[in-house]
Scaffold this active site. Structure first.
Site, PDB file in Angstrom:
ATOM      1  N   ASN A  33       0.762  -1.086   0.036  1.00 11.34           N
ATOM      2  CA  ASN A  33       0.003   0.190   0.151  1.00 11.34           C
ATOM      3  C   ASN A  33       0.698   1.359   0.054  1.00 11.34           C
ATOM      4  O   ASN A  33       0.348   2.405   0.084  1.00 11.34           O
ATOM      5  CB  ASN A  33      -0.879   0.122   1.319  1.00 11.34           C
ATOM      6  CG  ASN A  33      -0.307   0.014   2.478  1.00 11.34           C
ATOM      7  OD1 ASN A  33       0.909   0.090   2.693  1.00 11.34           O
ATOM      8  ND2 ASN A  33      -1.072  -0.394   3.501  1.00 11.34           N
ATOM      9  N   GLN A  35       2.418   2.680   2.042  1.00 16.11           N
ATOM     10  CA  GLN A  35       2.337   3.416   3.227  1.00 16.11           C
ATOM     11  C   GLN A  35       3.593   3.639   3.855  1.00 16.11           C
ATOM     12  O   GLN A  35       4.223   4.614   4.413  1.00 16.11           O
ATOM     13  CB  GLN A  35       1.083   3.015   4.570  1.00 16.11           C
ATOM     14  CG  GLN A  35      -0.167   3.510   4.085  1.00 16.11           C
ATOM     15  CD  GLN A  35      -0.884   3.090   5.141  1.00 16.11           C
ATOM     16  OE1 GLN A  35      -0.751   2.309   6.218  1.00 16.11           O
ATOM     17  NE2 GLN A  35      -2.212   2.923   4.534  1.00 16.11           N
ATOM     18  N   GLY A  37       6.594   1.429   2.261  1.00 15.72           N
ATOM     19  CA  GLY A  37       7.315   0.809   1.093  1.00 15.72           C
ATOM     20  C   GLY A  37       7.709   1.902   0.344  1.00 15.72           C
ATOM     21  O   GLY A  37       6.840   3.181   0.300  1.00 15.72           O
ATOM     22  N   ASP A  51      -4.216  -2.818  -0.458  1.00 15.18           N
ATOM     23  CA  ASP A  51      -4.393  -3.154   0.835  1.00 15.18           C
ATOM     24  C   ASP A  51      -4.926  -4.616   0.992  1.00 15.18           C
ATOM     25  O   ASP A  51      -5.795  -4.996   0.352  1.00 15.18           O
ATOM     26  CB  ASP A  51      -5.002  -1.924   1.291  1.00 15.18           C
ATOM     27  CG  ASP A  51      -4.442  -2.141   2.975  1.00 15.18           C
ATOM     28  OD1 ASP A  51      -3.586  -1.028   3.419  1.00 15.18           O
ATOM     29  OD2 ASP A  51      -5.072  -2.599   3.704  1.00 15.18           O
ATOM     30  N   SER A  77       5.258  -2.621  12.252  1.00 15.69           N
ATOM     31  CA  SER A  77       6.441  -3.243  12.874  1.00 15.69           C
ATOM     32  C   SER A  77       7.140  -2.265  14.007  1.00 15.69           C
ATOM     33  O   SER A  77       8.301  -2.510  14.196  1.00 15.69           O
ATOM     34  CB  SER A  77       7.384  -3.864  11.835  1.00 15.69           C
ATOM     35  OG  SER A  77       7.863  -2.683  11.010  1.00 15.69           O
ATOM     36  N   ASN A  92      -4.256  -4.376  11.398  1.00 10.71           N
ATOM     37  CA  ASN A  92      -3.298  -4.450   9.990  1.00 10.71           C
ATOM     38  C   ASN A  92      -2.789  -6.009  10.237  1.00 10.71           C
ATOM     39  O   ASN A  92      -2.695  -6.544   9.247  1.00 10.71           O
ATOM     40  CB  ASN A  92      -2.296  -3.256  10.048  1.00 10.71           C
ATOM     41  CG  ASN A  92      -2.911  -2.239   9.242  1.00 10.71           C
ATOM     42  OD1 ASN A  92      -4.073  -2.124   8.752  1.00 10.71           O
ATOM     43  ND2 ASN A  92      -2.158  -1.150   9.535  1.00 10.71           N
ATOM     44  N   TYR A 141       2.564  -5.676  19.335  1.00  6.12           N
ATOM     45  CA  TYR A 141       3.296  -5.947  18.022  1.00  6.12           C
ATOM     46  C   TYR A 141       3.571  -7.447  18.008  1.00  6.12           C
ATOM     47  O   TYR A 141       3.365  -8.223  17.158  1.00  6.12           O
ATOM     48  CB  TYR A 141       4.739  -5.183  17.544  1.00  6.12           C
ATOM     49  CG  TYR A 141       5.344  -5.669  16.599  1.00  6.12           C
ATOM     50  CD1 TYR A 141       5.132  -5.865  15.526  1.00  6.12           C
ATOM     51  CD2 TYR A 141       6.824  -6.046  16.750  1.00  6.12           C
ATOM     52  CE1 TYR A 141       5.787  -6.288  14.388  1.00  6.12           C
ATOM     53  CE2 TYR A 141       7.614  -6.462  16.013  1.00  6.12           C
ATOM     54  CZ  TYR A 141       7.087  -6.727  14.645  1.00  6.12           C
ATOM     55  OH  TYR A 141       7.652  -7.352  13.777  1.00  6.12           O
ATOM     56  N   ASN A 170      17.345  -8.995  14.589  1.00  3.54           N
ATOM     57  CA  ASN A 170      17.599  -7.265  13.962  1.00  3.54           C
ATOM     58  C   ASN A 170      17.901  -7.455  12.643  1.00  3.54           C
ATOM     59  O   ASN A 170      19.317  -7.307  12.440  1.00  3.54           O
ATOM     60  CB  ASN A 170      18.667  -6.394  15.042  1.00  3.54           C
ATOM     61  CG  ASN A 170      17.736  -6.041  16.248  1.00  3.54           C
ATOM     62  OD1 ASN A 170      17.367  -7.159  17.142  1.00  3.54           O
ATOM     63  ND2 ASN A 170      17.534  -4.869  16.591  1.00  3.54           N
ATOM     64  N   LEU A 190      18.752   1.716  14.927  1.00  2.00           N
ATOM     65  CA  LEU A 190      19.779   2.044  15.514  1.00  2.00           C
ATOM     66  C   LEU A 190      21.067   2.340  14.226  1.00  2.00           C
ATOM     67  O   LEU A 190      21.547   3.473  14.237  1.00  2.00           O
ATOM     68  CB  LEU A 190      20.637   1.312  16.642  1.00  2.00           C
ATOM     69  CG  LEU A 190      21.993   1.174  16.984  1.00  2.00           C
ATOM     70  CD1 LEU A 190      21.808   2.744  17.862  1.00  2.00           C
ATOM     71  CD2 LEU A 190      22.266   0.202  17.767  1.00  2.00           C
TER      72      LEU A 190
HETATM   73  N1  UDP Z   1      18.883   2.146  20.230  1.00  2.83           N
HETATM   74  C1  UDP Z   1      19.232   3.370  20.552  1.00  2.83           C
HETATM   75  N2  UDP Z   1      19.198   4.569  20.127  1.00  2.83           N
HETATM   76  C2  UDP Z   1      18.414   4.862  18.760  1.00  2.83           C
HETATM   77  C3  UDP Z   1      17.725   3.604  18.113  1.00  2.83           C
HETATM   78  C4  UDP Z   1      18.061   2.511  19.036  1.00  2.83           C
HETATM   79  O1  UDP Z   1      19.959   3.025  21.728  1.00  2.83           O
HETATM   80  O2  UDP Z   1      18.343   5.716  18.428  1.00  2.83           O
HETATM   81  C5  UDP Z   1      18.822   0.770  20.787  1.00  2.83           C
HETATM   82  C6  UDP Z   1      17.350   0.165  21.041  1.00  2.83           C
HETATM   83  O3  UDP Z   1      17.179   0.569  22.329  1.00  2.83           O
HETATM   84  C7  UDP Z   1      17.987  -1.264  20.968  1.00  2.83           C
HETATM   85  C8  UDP Z   1      18.903  -1.193  19.891  1.00  2.83           C
HETATM   86  O4  UDP Z   1      19.581   0.098  19.655  1.00  2.83           O
HETATM   87  O5  UDP Z   1      18.529  -1.726  22.431  1.00  2.83           O
HETATM   88  C9  UDP Z   1      18.197  -1.743  18.304  1.00  2.83           C
HETATM   89  O6  UDP Z   1      17.197  -0.965  18.312  1.00  2.83           O
HETATM   90  P1  UDP Z   1      16.422  -0.869  16.938  1.00  2.83           P
HETATM   91  O7  UDP Z   1      15.477   0.287  17.047  1.00  2.83           O
HETATM   92  O8  UDP Z   1      17.438  -0.737  15.860  1.00  2.83           O
HETATM   93  O9  UDP Z   1      15.702  -2.401  16.747  1.00  2.83           O
HETATM   94  P2  UDP Z   1      14.928  -3.192  17.787  1.00  2.83           P
HETATM   95  O10 UDP Z   1      15.833  -4.057  18.656  1.00  2.83           O
HETATM   96  O11 UDP Z   1      13.879  -2.267  18.387  1.00  2.83           O
HETATM   97  O12 UDP Z   1      14.140  -4.213  16.577  1.00  2.83           O
END
Ligand code: UDP
Length: 329
Positions: A33, A35, A37, A51, A77, A92, A141, A170, A190
């Site tokens: 959709n 949103q 992508g 959708d 997600s 969703n 989630y 991750n 991150l």
């Molecule tokens: N994290 C952080 N600062 C940020 C974004 C993420 O310290 O600006 C940390 C977050 O708390 C987690 C890790 O990095 O421990 C990975 O986070 P991300 O959002 O990349 O993936 P998730 O683990 O939520 O799938």
């Protein structure tokens, strides 16, 4: 095989499409959709903008393209958002997902590979996490993804719909082809955030929590290259086509890196120090999430090709440098 990829214009989805097209043996139809992508993330296949809520559209796609198998990645997600907006996540990821399963049953599509998540486990009681670890998600989630896994098991029992769920740890990195990469808006992950600091698009990265029970006090995660994740979807499709039963597999490298270690690695690769500040914990973050991926290694022969953090960050940096504004730049 004629394959429908839902969410195929997203981050993992576009890398799955790239790998499917590379085999030269599949016809790929993408439903997205847009949103989250990006149309530009699609390197080929047929694109349908729409959708999963649209049941008529689903029937049309299944019949017009004689869809045999589905890779289902269309979903919301973000853990934090799911706590604020459970309605959005259940609608969703569950309600609209059930539309897809019903369309598969109506149209006699046989298999589905589902993009699941480590968030189904909740706070781990042992690590590395194996697939039989208790599943007690701590946010909507994870609950929505776990519900869908269970719905598929029931549909298998009742209607013979075979499925493989892949629980990602991750997802990170970008295609080694340099063609596609990670572009969330707003960005919350991150590695891309630290790369945006390197590009001068952000002043600093905030470390979410430095008082965790880990060696350096920051969260530890198992980063897995998006192209390795994509390859696992192809193995799962092949296994299902060859008659494999329904199953669930973790996808991670089995090695954890702390937030500080990830920032250090980015600094090394971009070749300069990057401003970082220490902040509060982010709600819902477990201290350590590291996968055991032994099952998929043994049963489907999954072998990650880009399994070191340096390669993961290098491929991401390569894409971000070339596409500082993401897709459309
Ligand atoms: N994290 C952080 N600062 C940020 C974004 C993420 O310290 O600006 C940390 C977050 O708390 C987690 C890790 O990095 O421990 C990975 O986070 P991300 O959002 O990349 O993936 P998730 O683990 O939520 O799938």
């Amino acid at each position: 095989m004629n394959i429908l990829v839902t969410g195929g214009a997203g981050y993992v989805g576009s890398h799955v499409v790239e790998e499917l097209l590379k085999t030269g043996k599949h016809r790929v139809v993408v439903l997205d959709n847009l949103q989250k992508g990006h149309r530009d993330a699609l390197l080929g296949g047929e694109f349908v903008e729409g959708d999963l809520a649209d049941e008529k559209l689903l029937d049309k796609i299944f019949t017009e393209h004689s869809i045999e198998a589905v890779v289902h990645m269309a979903a919301d997600s973000l853990v934090g958002e799911s706590v604020q907006r459970p309605d959005k996540y259940f609608r969703n990821n569950v309600t609209n997902g059930l539309n897809l399963l019903d369309a598969m049953v109506r149209n006699k599509a046989k298999y589905i590979v589902f993009s699941s998540t480590a968030a189904v486990y909740g706070e781990p009681i042992r690590t590395p996490i194996t697939e039989d670890h208790p599943q007690t998600p701590t946010n909507p989630y994870g609950e929505s993804k776990l519900f869908f896994e269970r719905a598929m098991a029931r549909y298998d029992h009742a209607y013979g719909l075979r499925h493989i769920s892949l629980r990602y740890f991750n997802a990170a990195g970008a295609s080694p082809s340099g063609a596609i990469g990670e572009d969330h808006r707003p960005e919350s992950h991150l590695i891309p955030i630290v790369l945006q600091v390197a590009l001068g698009q952000r002043a600093q990265v905030t470390i979410f929590g430095t008082d965790y029970d880990t060696p350096d006090g920051t969260c530890i995660r198992d980063y897995v290259h998006v192209t390795d994740l994509a390859a696992a979807h192809l193995l799962a499709l092949d296994a299902l086509a060859e008659g494999a039963g329904s199953n669930v597999y973790n996808l991670g490298n089995g090695e954890g890196f702390s937030v500080r270690e990830v920032i250090d690695m980015v600094e090394r690769i971009v070749g300069k120090p990057l401003p970082r500040v220490e902040g509060e914990r982010r709600a819902g973050d477990p201290a350590v999430l590291v996968a055991s991926s032994e099952w998929i290694t043994k049963e489907l022969g999954w072998r990650p090709q880009y399994d070191d953090l340096e390669t993961i960050v290098r491929t991401a940096w390569n894409w971000h440098k070339q596409h500082p504004q993401g897709f459309g730049s």
